[in-house]
Design a protein around this motif. Structure first.
Motif, PDB file in Angstrom:
ATOM      1  N   PHE A 173       0.834  -1.207   0.000  1.00  0.00           N
ATOM      2  CA  PHE A 173       0.000   0.000   0.000  1.00  0.00           C
ATOM      3  C   PHE A 173       0.872   1.262   0.000  1.00  0.00           C
ATOM      4  CE2 PHE A 173      -2.149   3.434   2.201  1.00  0.00           C
ATOM      5  CZ  PHE A 173      -3.370   3.487   1.554  1.00  0.00           C
ATOM      6  N   ALA A 177       1.297   3.822  -3.145  1.00  0.00           N
ATOM      7  CA  ALA A 177       0.826   5.200  -2.950  1.00  0.00           C
ATOM      8  C   ALA A 177       1.921   6.209  -3.298  1.00  0.00           C
ATOM      9  CB  ALA A 177       0.373   5.392  -1.507  1.00  0.00           C
ATOM     10  N   ALA A 244      -4.254   0.981  -2.523  1.00  0.00           N
ATOM     11  CA  ALA A 244      -3.559   2.242  -2.808  1.00  0.00           C
ATOM     12  C   ALA A 244      -4.041   2.847  -4.115  1.00  0.00           C
ATOM     13  CB  ALA A 244      -2.051   1.999  -2.851  1.00  0.00           C
TER      14      ALA A 244
END
Length: 255
Positions: A173, A177, A244
């Motif tokens: 994640f 991101a 994400a």
């Protein structure tokens, strides 16, 4: 005689426990445990392995002892595996006896590389993949940053002994991101390559290789359990990536 057999049985179990906990393939674990027993004077040594435990039976002068040990996963560490192999060879050649072998096993510590060196090398390796995929130096730099930060997150979560599945999901994640910023701000000649390359550090290559090796060499149950665990780690990684992407609204590289 009975006390010797008990000590040797514990020695064999400890060696197998260390090997299995640190990522050795099943064939190597079984062979080394038998070699430990025979070198220590046992008449027969039988070993049964499962994904989280081992069972050892030794036969000495028609007397049988069976012992079982749990084997929690302590992370891949080939230094431990190599040290156990060396102790086994020394025992076979008569350089040490079983009591000295026990002492040497107790002295083995799973030393690891400096964490910042690992972070740097992980970032560099993922960034190198981005270059191989056609990215320019801007893509290289963004991939390095995303994967290095992701590795720091992975180390911190692992240090706190969280579940590996949660670790992989959280790392994926954070890494995705960060790498998605290259797409949002159109950095480099191929910003989607940053997202694809930065999560390559989460591919469970070693467990997958061990799983196939175990199944090919007759340890089908062990192979299946390792393959399932590697698949679950891959699934956790995918969930982290998708989460994400949903957050930042970038889906391009998987379409």
């Amino acid at each position: 005689m009975d006390s010797k057999q008990r000590l040797v049985s514990r020695l064999i179990a400890q060696a197998g426990q260390m090997l299995l906990a640190h990522g050795a393939e099943s064939t190597l674990v079984g062979d080394l445990m038998r070699r430990f027993g025979i070198a220590a004077g046992m008449d027969e040594v039988e070993v049964s392995l499962s994904s989280s435990s081992i069972v050892v039976t030794t036969v000495y002068q028609e007397h049988c002892i069976t012992t079982a040990r749990r084997c929690p996963d302590r992370g891949i560490n080939m230094r431990v595996v190599t040290q156990v192999q060396r102790i086994c060879i020394m025992l076979e050649r008569g350089i040490i006896d079983y009591s000295m072998a026990k002492e040497k096993l107790n002295q083995i510590s799973p030393e690891r590389y400096n964490r910042w060196l690992v972070v740097f090398m992980i970032g560099l390796s993922c960034a190198a993949f981005s270059r191989l995929a056609g990215g320019n130096w801007t893509v290289f730099g963004m991939t390095f940053i995303a994967s290095a930060v992701g590795m720091v997150v992975r180390q911190e979560i692992a240090h706190r002994h969280f579940n590996p599945l949660m670790n992989f999901a959280a790392t994926a994640f954070v890494t995705t991101a960060i790498s998605a910023q290259a797409v949002i701000y159109n950095l480099g000649n191929a910003p989607f390559v940053v997202m694809a390359s930065s999560v390559l550090m989460l591919v469970p290559g070693f467990p997958l290789i061990n799983a196939v090796a175990d199944m090919l060499k007759g340890y089908v149950n062990m192979g299946i359990s390792r393959f399932v665990m590697a698949s679950l780690l891959t699934l956790a990684t995918c969930l982290g990536i998708v989460a994400a992407m949903s957050l930042v609204g970038v889906w391009g590289w998987i379409l």
